[in-house]
Design a protein around this motif. Structure first.
Motif, PDB file in Angstrom:
ATOM      1  N   ILE B  94       0.832  -1.198   0.000  1.00  0.00           N
ATOM      2  CA  ILE B  94       0.000   0.000   0.000  1.00  0.00           C
ATOM      3  C   ILE B  94       0.873   1.256   0.000  1.00  0.00           C
ATOM      4  CG2 ILE B  94      -1.740   1.267   1.317  1.00  0.00           C
ATOM      5  CD1 ILE B  94      -2.660  -1.407  -0.039  1.00  0.00           C
ATOM      6  N   LEU B 126      -6.455   3.656   8.021  1.00  0.00           N
ATOM      7  CA  LEU B 126      -5.808   2.455   7.468  1.00  0.00           C
ATOM      8  C   LEU B 126      -4.299   2.462   7.687  1.00  0.00           C
ATOM      9  CD1 LEU B 126      -7.751   2.146   4.089  1.00  0.00           C
ATOM     10  CD2 LEU B 126      -7.932   0.636   6.065  1.00  0.00           C
ATOM     11  N   LYS B 129      -2.275  -0.677   7.621  1.00  0.00           N
ATOM     12  CA  LYS B 129      -2.227  -1.473   6.387  1.00  0.00           C
ATOM     13  C   LYS B 129      -1.087  -1.041   5.473  1.00  0.00           C
ATOM     14  CE  LYS B 129      -6.035  -3.782   7.162  1.00  0.00           C
ATOM     15  NZ  LYS B 129      -5.947  -5.199   7.528  1.00  0.00           N
ATOM     16  N   GLN B 136      -4.846  -8.145   0.234  1.00  0.00           N
ATOM     17  CA  GLN B 136      -5.185  -8.461   1.623  1.00  0.00           C
ATOM     18  C   GLN B 136      -6.250  -7.518   2.175  1.00  0.00           C
ATOM     19  OE1 GLN B 136      -1.063  -7.938   2.670  1.00  0.00           O
ATOM     20  NE2 GLN B 136      -0.788 -10.118   3.078  1.00  0.00           N
ATOM     21  N   LEU B 137      -6.725  -6.579   1.348  1.00  0.00           N
ATOM     22  CA  LEU B 137      -7.685  -5.583   1.808  1.00  0.00           C
ATOM     23  C   LEU B 137      -9.092  -5.896   1.306  1.00  0.00           C
ATOM     24  CD1 LEU B 137      -5.121  -4.101   2.553  1.00  0.00           C
ATOM     25  CD2 LEU B 137      -6.020  -2.048   1.474  1.00  0.00           C
ATOM     26  N   SER B 138     -10.089  -5.403   2.028  1.00  0.00           N
ATOM     27  CA  SER B 138     -11.469  -5.524   1.558  1.00  0.00           C
ATOM     28  C   SER B 138     -11.734  -4.452   0.503  1.00  0.00           C
ATOM     29  CB  SER B 138     -12.427  -5.339   2.728  1.00  0.00           C
ATOM     30  OG  SER B 138     -12.475  -3.969   3.085  1.00  0.00           O
ATOM     31  N   GLN B 141     -11.783  -0.951   1.880  1.00  0.00           N
ATOM     32  CA  GLN B 141     -10.431  -0.502   2.232  1.00  0.00           C
ATOM     33  C   GLN B 141      -9.638  -0.148   0.986  1.00  0.00           C
ATOM     34  OE1 GLN B 141      -9.286  -3.980   4.470  1.00  0.00           O
ATOM     35  NE2 GLN B 141      -9.668  -2.981   6.431  1.00  0.00           N
ATOM     36  N   LYS B 142      -9.784  -0.977  -0.056  1.00  0.00           N
ATOM     37  CA  LYS B 142      -9.068  -0.704  -1.314  1.00  0.00           C
ATOM     38  C   LYS B 142      -9.457   0.651  -1.863  1.00  0.00           C
ATOM     39  CE  LYS B 142      -8.626  -5.421  -2.970  1.00  0.00           C
ATOM     40  NZ  LYS B 142      -9.219  -6.417  -3.836  1.00  0.00           N
TER      41      LYS B 142
END
Lengths: 254, 240
Positions: B94, B126, B129, B136-138, B141-142
């Motif tokens: 990220i 976040l 993250k 690995q993110l929902s 979140q993305k």
């Protein structure tokens, strides 16, 4: 040695021998008599040498052609670069001609026409195979680049990154995963295609096998031996490529 | 800030945008609504030239971005974009997603970019993250990361192309909250969306696109409270 001589005499004379004795004679004369295994070994050396050179030429050519063709296709409409267009046109002809004609014919044209005066048959063969492989490799690489989601290019460009930067940091790293397995396949095809250069006099594995056959008038074991050697080589490289690919995937946690 | 003059876009025979002229002012939050195929996304994508207009002119801060001599990369650095499908770079963490563009374009050095990225990540909750990978993110979140990625370039305007359409319903709220906060800080935004609630609450102006033309526009109260045209009335009756 003495056993071979006496059995050989029996076989030549047409005396009745057991199948095991006959097999012994054939295998002995194909590989051991007069250290003939060294001929195969020299052949394998040439095979590997030709494969290595052809692979190198193929990858370099493939990279250049794929880069130009992809860049050309992805230009903004109305912003076509004339120079790029010309090179792209030439590369298109190259890929079409190479993919559209048999490798054997390409070898004969290179060996008997263009480089008819050259005595370095292996090198001429390697060059031909490399040029041939370049056309296929370029399509493999181009396909890999195109397999990356178009949204990735848009995201990169929308952030103000240039085409080259977006390719380098975003598209190419993702394309590599799609390219490598196909490239490994191309490498294996290339290794086996080196057997064709014996038609222009390249002293590789098949050339060695035929040399032995011309002495013994027995074709089965020299060719079986050559086939076994190719198989072992291919299995070896498949195994190595597998390790390499797994390494790459390990560094890419997704 | 963005001036659109007589914008036309054709895909082959199909006319998607027909002579659209529009003005987007600093600090505005313009929401574009309309049925699918009405040209909303195409209009938005023309604003940063992801789509090449067939004819017409687009000016950004007085500079014509449709002029072939304009350095489009420089212009895009000032216009962030958030996509329907997030389009995060899956091969990077990220943090790398966020810092790549600011560092490569020379906007900031690595330390500044990372500091800025972490600060913005913290603002959308976040920060933990930073070293994760997009996979690995929902979805929600993305999309929040994608908004932060655009913000890291410190853009003057943000373009949103259906930012919540690919999200599970329970994740739409978290993304809209980030967008609302942004709008309140005075960020200039152009949003293509089907979220009428967002349009009503946050938009300073709503544009209704129909068949490639601006059929109607006005404040949310005018558009939703007193739609003038029959097309808008029937559109609203279907989506509300």
């Amino acid at each position: 040695m003495e056993l071979y001589e006496s059995l050989k005499a029996l076989v030549t004379a047409g005396e009745p021998v057991t199948i095991w004795q006959r097999l012994y004679v054939y295998i002995y004369q194909a590989f051991i008599y007069k250290d003939r295994w060294k001929q195969y070994l020299n052949g394998v050396q040439t095979t590997l040498y030709v494969t290595a050179i052809a692979l190198l030429i193929g990858i370099v050519l493939g990279l250049i052609v794929a880069t130009v063709r992809t860049a050309h296709d992805q230009q903004r409409p109305g912003h076509k670069n004339f120079f790029l267009g010309v090179i792209n046109f030439i590369f298109n002809i190259y890929v079409t001609v190479i993919r559209g004609t048999p490798m054997m014919v390409q070898l004969m044209i290179m060996g008997f026409v263009i480089f008819a005066s050259s005595k370095d048959f292996a090198l001429v063969g390697a060059l031909t195979l490399g040029i041939n492989s370049g056309a296929y490799t370029s399509e493999i690489i181009r396909g890999g680049l195109m397999s990356v989601d178009a949204g990735q290019m848009e995201a990169g460009r929308s952030l103000g990154l240039g085409y080259t930067d977006t390719m380098r940091f975003i598209i190419v790293p993702q394309a590599v995963k799609a390219i490598l397995p196909a490239l490994g396949n191309e490498f294996i095809v290339l290794l086996k295609d080196t057997s064709l250069i014996s038609v222009i006099g390249g002293k590789e594995l098949i050339y060695a096998a035929r040399g032995v056959i011309s002495r013994t008038y027995e074709a089965m074991f020299p060719f079986l031996g050559a086939a076994a050697i190719y198989l072992v080589l291919v299995m070896l490289f498949t195994w190595l490529l597998g390790i390499f690919e797994r390494r790459l995937r390990a560094s890419d946690r997704r | 800030m963005i001036v659109v003059k007589n914008l036309c876009k054709k895909f082959g025979e199909l006319t998607v945008l027909n002579n659209v002229s529009e003005h987007i002012h600093p600090g505005e939050c313009v929401v574009i609504i309309g049925a699918s195929g009405s040209g909303k996304s195409t209009f938005l994508r023309c604003l940063n030239l992801l789509e090449e207009p067939t004819s017409g002119e687009i000016l950004f801060d007085g500079v014509s971005i449709t002029d072939p001599k304009t350095d489009i990369n420089k212009m895009r650095q000032k216009m962030g974009m958030v996509f329907q499908h997030f389009n995060l770079f899956p091969n990077m963490t990220i943090l790398k997603n966020l810092t790549l563009a600011p560092v490569r374009t020379g906007l900031m050095n690595k330390e500044e970019a990372e500091k800025k990225a972490l600060e913005l990540l913290t603002r959308v909750g976040l920060q933990d993250k930073a070293n994760a990978y997009p996979a690995q993110l929902s979805g929600g979140q993305k999309q929040r990361v994608a908004i932060v990625r655009a913000l890291c370039m410190q853009p003057e305007v943000l373009l949103f192309d259906e930012p919540t359409s690919a999200l599970d319903p329970e994740m739409v709220g978290e993304v809209l909250d980030v967008m609302k906060t942004l709008a309140r800080t005075g960020m200039t935004m152009v949003v293509v969306t089907h979220e009428m609630g967002f349009a009503r609450e946050v938009a300073s102006r709503v544009i209704f696109l129909d068949d490639g033309v601006i059929a109607e526009q006005g404040t949310p109260a005018e558009i939703f409270g007193a739609p003038k045209s029959e097309r808008l009335r029937s559109f609203l009756s279907k989506v509300l």
